[in-house]
Design an enzyme around this catalytic site. Structure first.
Site, mmCIF file in Angstrom:
data_model
loop_
_atom_site.group_PDB
_atom_site.id
_atom_site.type_symbol
_atom_site.label_atom_id
_atom_site.label_comp_id
_atom_site.label_asym_id
_atom_site.label_seq_id
_atom_site.Cartn_x
_atom_site.Cartn_y
_atom_site.Cartn_z
ATOM 1 N N ASP A 93 -21.106 6.011 11.079
ATOM 2 C CA ASP A 93 -21.089 7.377 11.590
ATOM 3 C C ASP A 93 -21.366 8.313 10.416
ATOM 4 O O ASP A 93 -20.901 8.088 9.304
ATOM 5 C CB ASP A 93 -19.718 7.656 12.216
ATOM 6 N N ASP A 267 -18.097 2.864 20.753
ATOM 7 C CA ASP A 267 -17.082 2.654 19.716
ATOM 8 C C ASP A 267 -15.899 3.535 20.046
ATOM 9 O O ASP A 267 -16.042 4.578 20.680
ATOM 10 C CB ASP A 267 -17.622 3.030 18.327
#
Length: 376
Positions: A93, A267
């Site tokens: 990320d 996720d």
């Protein structure tokens, strides 16, 4: 595996998709759930356990790894895969979520974000170029563009300004990423809960011809029906031949309903965070091991589970560990929860291939609704 990054569709059932992402470090079977390894560790788990449960890919976080141990240090030590002993694919990320969640510690300009570290108060610059540089130093296989994520509810003007900034940052990230063999950079669709802004963002990102597309800025305070409505708008606008990743989602029910709308990757910290707080996810729904009803229950969480944490330990013992704040309690319940999530994803993949995804959804939801077994 292949030297290139490639997404292949294997089967479709309505708008639900069964696919495969292949790259040098291995295959990601989709729909996929990625355990969150924010700081180079999936909390309370050994990496070997995570792999044995069926995970093909884990997630790391650029912001947290930038602060400690530092991207340059990780690079000197062989990269994140070597550092944390996970030789399989890793997605990182970009740090965009922290732009939102650490709102009191940052300043946003066109150039990027200035963070004040939550660890020691030091200041750090995170531009789109620096985000991609850090992800490259970590050795991430899938890298995310830097974006600005707005917490909902928010006014349309704020959402539009953020979405447009994220698009400009996506262009800069694409340039900074270049053409890295075997790796991919994903763009992130923003636009909050405004249909026209989601459409503009998805269309503009599609024109950039990226290797994958994420949908961000959801599960940030809005009801589930709003999230699903945004998926109904966004997914049809994204390329059929590229993976679609719904960021930060979510509950098992969120996953079931999002797969039905064409999402390929997920996720969420939920399974490990819940485990550390005494909550178990099972085929019978959520079970709170703090409740006194479990104190003298010799039965396991789920006698049918293939996970030892669910099958081999009594509820009474798990209750004792949780109420005593023993570390083992969080470890066992995190193990159980990640096992359940991976079992759910395997069931989803098999159901799509068999052309019976709607039946699988209905059966899974019905079992949750029946609830846990009766107390002893």
């Amino acid at each position: 595996m292949t030297e290139n990054f490639k997404f292949s569709l294997i089967a479709e059932d309505g708008t639900a998709r069964r696919g495969s992402v292949t790259m040098p470090r291995g295959e990601i079977r989709t729909p996929a759930f990625m355990p969150v390894g924010t700081g180079g560790t999936v909390k309370a788990m050994y990496m070997d356990q995570v792999r044995e449960l069926g995970a093909d890919v884990i997630l790391g976080n650029t912001y947290h790894l930038m602060l400690r141990p530092g991207a340059e240090r990780v690079a000197r030590l062989g990269g994140l895969h070597e550092f944390c002993r996970w030789p399989h694919p890793i997605l990182t990320d970009s740090g965009g979520f922290q732009v939102m969640s650490l709102a009191g510690l940052r300043k946003i300009t066109e150039q990027g974000v200035t963070f004040q570290s939550h660890v020691d108060g030091t200041r750090h610059e995170m531009s789109p170029e620096r985000s991609i540089e850090i992800q490259g130093l970590l050795g991430a296989d899938i890298q995310m563009q830097l974006d600005e994520c707005v917490r909902l509810p928010a006014d349309e003007e704020t959402i539009e300004k953020s979405m447009e900034l994220s698009l400009r940052w996506a262009e800069r990230c694409k340039t900074a990423f270049g053409d890295q063999a075997g790796r991919a950079m994903f763009g992130i669709v923003q636009g909050g809960d405004v249909v026209s802004l989601r459409e503009r963002s998805a269309t503009a990102l599609k024109e950039m011809d990226l290797k994958g597309y994420a949908i961000g800025g959801l599960a940030v305070g809005e009801p589930q029906d709003v999230m699903l409505a945004m998926l109904d708008v966004t997914c049809p606008l994204l390329p059929q031949d590229r993976p679609r990743y719904l960021m930060g989602v979510g509950t098992p029910d969120d996953i079931l309903k999002s797969v039905a709308r064409g999402i390929d990757m997920f996720d969420c910290v939920m399974p490990t965070r819940a485990g550390r707080h005494g909550l178990a996810y099972t085929r019978r729904g959520k079970i709170n091991l703090r409740n006194a009803r479990h104190a003298e229950d010799p039965r396991p969480l789920d006698e049918q589970s293939g996970c030892p944490a669910a099958r081999d330990y009594s509820r009474a013992y798990l209750h004792h560990l949780v109420r005593s704040n023993e570390a083992l309690g969080g470890m066992l319940l995190s193990w159980n929860n990640l096992a359940y999530y991976q079992q759910l994803m395997q069931g989803i993949r098999e159901a799509i291939e068999a052309g019976r995804y709607a039946d699988f959804m209905a059966q899974t939801q019905a079992e949750w609704e029946r609830g846990d077994i009766d107390p002893v």
